[in-house]
Design a protein around this motif. Structure first.
Motif, PDB file in Angstrom:
ATOM      1  N   VAL A 732      45.798 -34.839  54.287  1.00 49.01           N
ATOM      2  CA  VAL A 732      44.937 -33.749  53.800  1.00 49.01           C
ATOM      3  C   VAL A 732      43.676 -33.736  54.650  1.00 49.01           C
ATOM      4  N   PRO A 733      43.375 -32.632  55.324  1.00 56.87           N
ATOM      5  CA  PRO A 733      42.225 -32.585  56.235  1.00 56.87           C
ATOM      6  C   PRO A 733      40.920 -32.392  55.467  1.00 56.87           C
ATOM      7  N   PRO A 734      39.774 -32.462  56.141  1.00 56.51           N
ATOM      8  CA  PRO A 734      38.523 -32.062  55.502  1.00 56.51           C
ATOM      9  C   PRO A 734      38.612 -30.596  55.065  1.00 56.51           C
ATOM     10  N   ILE A 735      38.201 -30.331  53.842  1.00 56.63           N
ATOM     11  CA  ILE A 735      38.300 -28.981  53.284  1.00 56.63           C
ATOM     12  C   ILE A 735      36.906 -28.495  52.915  1.00 56.63           C
ATOM     13  N   LYS A 736      36.517 -27.376  53.479  1.00 59.13           N
ATOM     14  CA  LYS A 736      35.210 -26.787  53.185  1.00 59.13           C
ATOM     15  C   LYS A 736      35.420 -25.628  52.221  1.00 59.13           C
ATOM     16  N   VAL A 737      34.755 -25.690  51.070  1.00 62.32           N
ATOM     17  CA  VAL A 737      34.872 -24.645  50.050  1.00 62.32           C
ATOM     18  C   VAL A 737      33.564 -23.872  49.978  1.00 62.32           C
ATOM     19  N   ILE A 738      33.658 -22.569  50.107  1.00 68.93           N
ATOM     20  CA  ILE A 738      32.494 -21.678  50.026  1.00 68.93           C
ATOM     21  C   ILE A 738      32.742 -20.702  48.879  1.00 68.93           C
ATOM     22  N   HIS A 739      31.787 -20.612  47.975  1.00 64.54           N
ATOM     23  CA  HIS A 739      31.951 -19.766  46.802  1.00 64.54           C
ATOM     24  C   HIS A 739      31.291 -18.408  46.992  1.00 64.54           C
ATOM     25  N   MET A 740      32.051 -17.372  46.714  1.00 62.72           N
ATOM     26  CA  MET A 740      31.486 -16.044  46.481  1.00 62.72           C
ATOM     27  C   MET A 740      31.526 -15.800  44.978  1.00 62.72           C
ATOM     28  N   GLU A 741      30.707 -14.877  44.508  1.00 63.93           N
ATOM     29  CA  GLU A 741      30.707 -14.566  43.079  1.00 63.93           C
ATOM     30  C   GLU A 741      30.709 -13.064  42.870  1.00 63.93           C
ATOM     31  N   SER A 742      31.842 -12.542  42.400  1.00 59.86           N
ATOM     32  CA  SER A 742      31.948 -11.141  42.000  1.00 59.86           C
ATOM     33  C   SER A 742      32.245 -11.139  40.506  1.00 59.86           C
ATOM     34  N   PRO A 743      31.223 -11.082  39.666  1.00 57.52           N
ATOM     35  CA  PRO A 743      31.442 -11.178  38.219  1.00 57.52           C
ATOM     36  C   PRO A 743      32.411 -10.109  37.727  1.00 57.52           C
ATOM     37  N   THR A 744      33.288 -10.507  36.835  1.00 59.61           N
ATOM     38  CA  THR A 744      34.197  -9.540  36.234  1.00 59.61           C
ATOM     39  C   THR A 744      33.483  -8.802  35.103  1.00 59.61           C
ATOM     40  N   PRO A 745      33.767  -7.515  34.920  1.00 62.91           N
ATOM     41  CA  PRO A 745      33.206  -6.786  33.776  1.00 62.91           C
ATOM     42  C   PRO A 745      34.012  -6.968  32.498  1.00 62.91           C
ATOM     43  N   LEU A 746      35.028  -7.843  32.540  1.00 59.79           N
ATOM     44  CA  LEU A 746      35.962  -7.946  31.426  1.00 59.79           C
ATOM     45  C   LEU A 746      35.601  -9.005  30.399  1.00 59.79           C
ATOM     46  N   ASN A 747      34.564  -9.807  30.646  1.00 59.98           N
ATOM     47  CA  ASN A 747      34.157 -10.780  29.635  1.00 59.98           C
ATOM     48  C   ASN A 747      32.659 -11.049  29.750  1.00 59.98           C
ATOM     49  N   PRO A 748      32.040 -11.519  28.678  1.00 65.06           N
ATOM     50  CA  PRO A 748      30.582 -11.697  28.668  1.00 65.06           C
ATOM     51  C   PRO A 748      30.065 -12.637  29.737  1.00 65.06           C
ATOM     52  N   LEU A 749      30.825 -13.677  30.076  1.00 63.93           N
ATOM     53  CA  LEU A 749      30.371 -14.650  31.057  1.00 63.93           C
ATOM     54  C   LEU A 749      30.562 -14.175  32.491  1.00 63.93           C
ATOM     55  N   GLY A 750      31.394 -13.162  32.699  1.00 67.07           N
ATOM     56  CA  GLY A 750      31.669 -12.692  34.057  1.00 67.07           C
ATOM     57  C   GLY A 750      32.510 -13.655  34.866  1.00 67.07           C
ATOM     58  N   VAL A 751      33.282 -14.526  34.180  1.00 69.86           N
ATOM     59  CA  VAL A 751      34.025 -15.582  34.862  1.00 69.86           C
ATOM     60  C   VAL A 751      35.488 -15.210  35.069  1.00 69.86           C
ATOM     61  N   LYS A 752      36.087 -15.869  36.055  1.00 65.42           N
ATOM     62  CA  LYS A 752      37.519 -15.772  36.316  1.00 65.42           C
ATOM     63  C   LYS A 752      38.066 -17.200  36.437  1.00 65.42           C
ATOM     64  N   GLY A 753      39.385 -17.339  36.432  1.00 67.23           N
ATOM     65  CA  GLY A 753      39.992 -18.649  36.586  1.00 67.23           C
ATOM     66  C   GLY A 753      40.038 -19.080  38.035  1.00 67.23           C
ATOM     67  N   ALA A 754      40.341 -20.390  38.233  1.00 63.27           N
ATOM     68  CA  ALA A 754      40.311 -20.916  39.600  1.00 63.27           C
ATOM     69  C   ALA A 754      41.343 -21.996  39.873  1.00 63.27           C
ATOM     70  N   ALA A 755      41.992 -22.546  38.851  1.00 63.09           N
ATOM     71  CA  ALA A 755      42.703 -23.820  39.014  1.00 63.09           C
ATOM     72  C   ALA A 755      43.911 -23.778  39.948  1.00 63.09           C
ATOM     73  N   GLU A 756      44.559 -22.623  40.066  1.00 62.22           N
ATOM     74  CA  GLU A 756      45.782 -22.552  40.873  1.00 62.22           C
ATOM     75  C   GLU A 756      45.561 -21.885  42.231  1.00 62.22           C
ATOM     76  N   SER A 757      44.405 -21.279  42.406  1.00 59.93           N
ATOM     77  CA  SER A 757      44.203 -20.396  43.552  1.00 59.93           C
ATOM     78  C   SER A 757      44.358 -21.101  44.889  1.00 59.93           C
ATOM     79  N   GLY A 758      43.932 -22.360  44.985  1.00 61.70           N
ATOM     80  CA  GLY A 758      44.033 -23.067  46.260  1.00 61.70           C
ATOM     81  C   GLY A 758      45.453 -23.244  46.741  1.00 61.70           C
ATOM     82  N   THR A 759      46.407 -23.295  45.799  1.00 62.98           N
ATOM     83  CA  THR A 759      47.817 -23.465  46.179  1.00 62.98           C
ATOM     84  C   THR A 759      48.422 -22.175  46.703  1.00 62.98           C
ATOM     85  N   ILE A 760      47.947 -21.048  46.218  1.00 61.77           N
ATOM     86  CA  ILE A 760      48.636 -19.778  46.451  1.00 61.77           C
ATOM     87  C   ILE A 760      48.677 -19.394  47.927  1.00 61.77           C
ATOM     88  N   ALA A 761      47.573 -19.577  48.646  1.00 65.53           N
ATOM     89  CA  ALA A 761      47.533 -19.171  50.056  1.00 65.53           C
ATOM     90  C   ALA A 761      47.881 -20.296  51.015  1.00 65.53           C
TER      91      ALA A 761
END
Length: 799
Positions: A732-761
């Motif tokens: 596993v190489p060095p992995i650099k994670v950079i966060h963007m934030e586009s709040p969702t209008p669908l919930n009060p916190l403006g949050v989305k999930g993240a747990a599986e996303s790294g595997t998908i691409a």
């Protein structure tokens, strides 16, 4: 490893018709890198996993499993096993059936697409359908004795032809994977929209690709396990299981055993990883509670690692035949094809996995017309269960590989062909023509896909890489740089439940239907409550994954916990805060508008000595015999919320990977890896970093190493980690994670999930990098996993 939380764009406002958005303050816990509250006991060896539970008088269970992939079960002779000292029982289907309401385990994921139901039996009845299927269970004083007795059981098995290929299994005249089914096509569904024929008629170019993606598993550190005891007072069942879905497990047990919800409590203790396979309900999870009721004794079963290989569900065995039509500039006009999905021997998880794969194909792109024929084929393999990504990595891999093929054929840069096809931020929310399983339209809620790709390319050094690549080739080194985008639907509903109560001690207790599996759920919920009530994390307790804590719940799957449970807990905290201020106003004889909640107390603004702590307020409205409650205040400083998720929220991101390939031995070395990730507002960047990093590692394994192999008779060939390879620290190489934030209008916190996303691409970007490195050889890669042996064959064929 640099997991920076930099490069945050300005947050978009939530829509006016949504609940009030959360606004961070300089002292806010929201958005801070807080060490997980779960860490201390786990690091000190004080975790409470299923196998740690010391239940007095518990007997141990071992399962006799099918040695063949398909066979007729004519008889089981357990007489010798029963005579062994310290063996309490040997049980088969016939022994357990009188305790059950039906022959089969109730279906967990119904679907109208299923042609005939193939729900599993608690133990094999008269047919075995995969190697590892449980046939009998031995109950003994120890696991060692149970296994000794298991070896004495004689089976009368008539071996039958096995179905081991999802394409061949659908051909006319193919052997049947199950004798009780008319054929192997258990379900068929299509995704069909737009002018397919017109798109191909207008196309300047057509690209055909065939993909075969092999099976892998979750391989969590902790294998499956269950411990069951009877309540000594009311005789009810208390089930401790490392399941991701305790409320769903209870409902299945209620239905299968004919008991009430009050008679069964399911508790998910500390869980050493789930990754999808533990979201499925297995025969063992019904067999052990049923045997406990039958024998009136506490029982425990812990899966060993070989059982984990042969009896725990896996995923990603799919065959795709696809054709894309594009115009002269490389813009997509239409995509069509066929997907054959290995469904396994029964239906524990409906049709979600292949449908997820099909819908996820469109990714972050405008696809005007799309037709996919999806076929679910019964095979004589372990039933298919979700593995991190749940079908989405396959769909994303197909689209990204097709776009790379378009770029190669038209001579367009890989980043440019994506840019030309990408959904623009001005189009958000973007309603695709695809329908979800519930009939709703698949709509991307927020995001800036072009900007996400731009940032990843910038950090990955895309512009100056050709010069480095050319210099390396002069030295005999083959470097490549890959690019892939992804979109993931997260926060699946329909709802999640939460309760919050402040006691007279001032301590806060959160109860939720969410379930923890190592992803920091308790920390996330603690931060949300501490943020609203001004309470220290050490004064907050979280009860998650316990059906006694909350009546309803759905648990951990589909990257949903922050979106659903997080918003439920946040709203409950807001309700408690408002009630505390109302009660304090009566107690302090002040106006509620003049009060503020700060550091766990309600005080008059500018007069901090005029205050009432949450403990004092809770005591006052908790009721004192003979004294009235504050005027207009209902009893208890508490609130319960069922947060309905109105729709899926879609996170997105871009991966860039640099790899070096040794064409002489097929060795691939990943040099560095960049992820620009957008999952809306981030509660704890450190937790999201960990989820993304772990998911990327999982994707690396699925791409280069993990492959559950079987022979033509359906016998597993990889049942140890000497044969089945996992990614490790040196791969596993060095992995650099950079966060963007586009709040969702669908919930009060403006949050989305993240747990599986790294595997998908990950599979798509790694293969893109390898293919780029091997440009001089003209290698084209479609199938996974890409082991050194398979890569060498491709290189030699290209040469």
């Amino acid at each position: 490893m640099d997991c920076a939380a930099a490069a945050r764009p300005c947050a978009r406002r939530l829509s006016a018709d949504c609940c009030t958005a959360v606004t961070a303050t300089p002292t806010s816990l929201f958005g801070r890198r807080i060490t997980c509250v779960e860490d201390a006991p786990l690091l000190r060896g004080q975790g409470r996993f299923v196998d740690d539970l010391d239940i007095p008088g518990a007997l141990h269970v071992a399962f006799l499993r099918s040695p063949v992939a398909h066979g007729r079960l004519n008889g089981v002779d357990a007489s010798a096993a029963k005579s062994l000292a310290c063996v309490h029982a040997v049980l088969t289907f016939a022994d357990l059936r009188p305790c059950l309401t039906s022959d089969r385990i109730p279906q967990t994921m119904p679907s109208g697409a299923i042609r005939f139901h193939v729900d599993p039996f608690v133990l094999a009845k008269d047919e075995v359908t995969y190697v590892g299927e449980p046939i009998a269970m031995v109950v003994a004083e120890s696991r060692r004795i149970a296994e000794d007795a298991m070896a004495l059981i004689a089976l009368d098995l008539e071996e039958l032809p096995a179905v081991t290929d999802p394409v061949a299994g659908l051909e006319p005249g193919a052997s049947k994977a199950r004798l009780d089914c008319p054929d192997n096509l258990v379900a068929r569904q299509s995704i069909d929209y737009g002018d397919i024929d017109g798109g191909f008629a207008r196309a300047a170019h057509r690209i055909k690709q065939h993909f075969r993606l092999h099976k892998g598993g979750g391989h969590s550190i902790e294998t499956r396990g269950i411990a069951v005891r009877l309540d000594p007072v009311d005789g009810g069942l208390i089930v401790h299981a490392n399941t991701q879905v305790p409320h769903r497990a209870r409902q299945i047990l209620v239905e299968a055993l004919g008991l009430s919800e009050q008679q069964i409590r399911v508790v998910a203790p500390d869980t050493g990883g789930g990754f999808g396979p533990k979201a499925t309900f297995y025969p063992e999870e019904l067999a052990v509670p049923t045997a406990a009721l039958l024998l009136r004794r506490p029982l425990k079963w812990i899966e060993d690692r070989r059982e984990n290989f042969v009896a725990t569900g896996g995923e990603r065995d799919q065959v795709w035949d696809m054709e894309m039509a594009v115009d002269a500039q490389g813009r997509m006009l239409a995509l069509r094809g066929r997907l054959c999905h290995d469904h396994g021997a029964s239906t524990p998880y409906g049709v979600a996995l292949a449908y997820n794969a099909g819908t996820n194909v469109i990714g972050s792109y405008v696809l005007p017309a799309y037709r996919l024929d999806i076929n679910w084929c019964l095979t004589n393999f372990v039933p298919c269960a979700p593995t991190r990504g749940a079908g989405r990595p396959q769909g994303m891999y197909v689209m990204e590989r097709m776009l790379d093929a378009v770029a190669a054929k038209l001579g367009i840069a890989r980043d440019e062909v994506r840019r030309r096809n990408m959904i623009q931020p001005s189009q958000m929310p973007y309603a695709t023509p695809i329908k979800q399983r519930d009939g709703s339209t698949m709509t991307y809620d927020s995001g800036d896909y072009p900007e996400c790709q731009r940032r990843a390319l910038d950090v990955g050094g895309w512009a100056d890489f050709p010069a480095r690549q050319k210099a390396a080739r002069k030295d005999g080194r083959y470097l490549g740089l890959g690019l892939a985008n992804y979109v993931e639907g997260t926060g699946r509903g329909p709802f999640e439940s939460a309760g919050l109560r402040v006691g007279a001690s001032g301590k806060v207790v959160i109860t939720t239907g969410a379930s923890a599996q190592g992803q920091g759920v308790k920390t996330m919920l603690t931060q949300l409550v501490g943020d609203v009530l001004g309470v220290k994390p050490e004064d907050i307790d979280v009860v998650a994954g316990d059906t006694a804590g909350t009546a309803l719940g759905f648990g951990a799957f589909a990257s949903r916990q922050t979106v659903t449970a997080g918003n439920a807990v946040h709203l409950a905290a807001v309700a408690v805060r408002d009630k505390a201020i109302k009660a304090a106003a009566e107690m302090l004889e002040a106006s509620a508008e003049d009060l503020e909640l700060k550091d766990g107390a309600v005080q008059v603004k500018g007069v901090p000595q005029m205050r009432k702590t949450l403990a004092q307020i809770a005591h006052a409205i908790g009721g004192v015999p003979g004294f009235a409650l504050p005027n207009g205040v209902t009893p208890g400083l508490a609130a319960s919320i069922d947060f309905p998720a109105p729709a899926l929220t879609y996170c997105n991101g871009t991966h860039v990977c640099e790899a070096e390939v040794d064409p002489e031995i097929g060795l691939v070395r990943l040099i560095r890896y960049i992820v620009v990730h957008d999952s809306g507002r981030i509660i704890n960047p450190m937790i999201v970093d960990g989820q993304v990093l772990g998911a990327v590692a999982h994707g690396i394994g699925a791409t280069l190493y993990e492959w559950m192999r079987f022979d033509e008779q359906g016998q597993p060939q990889t049942v140890t980690y000497g044969d089945y390879l996992l990614p490790s620290t040196d791969t596993v190489p060095p992995i650099k994670v950079i966060h963007m934030e586009s709040p969702t209008p669908l919930n009060p916190l403006g949050v989305k999930g993240a747990a599986e996303s790294g595997t998908i691409a990950a599979p798509a970007v790694i293969v893109s990098a390898i293919e780029d490195a091997l440009q001089p050889f003209g290698v084209r890669i479609t199938d996974l996993p890409l082991t050194p042996e398979r890569l060498l064959k491709l290189i030699r064929a290209a040469r």
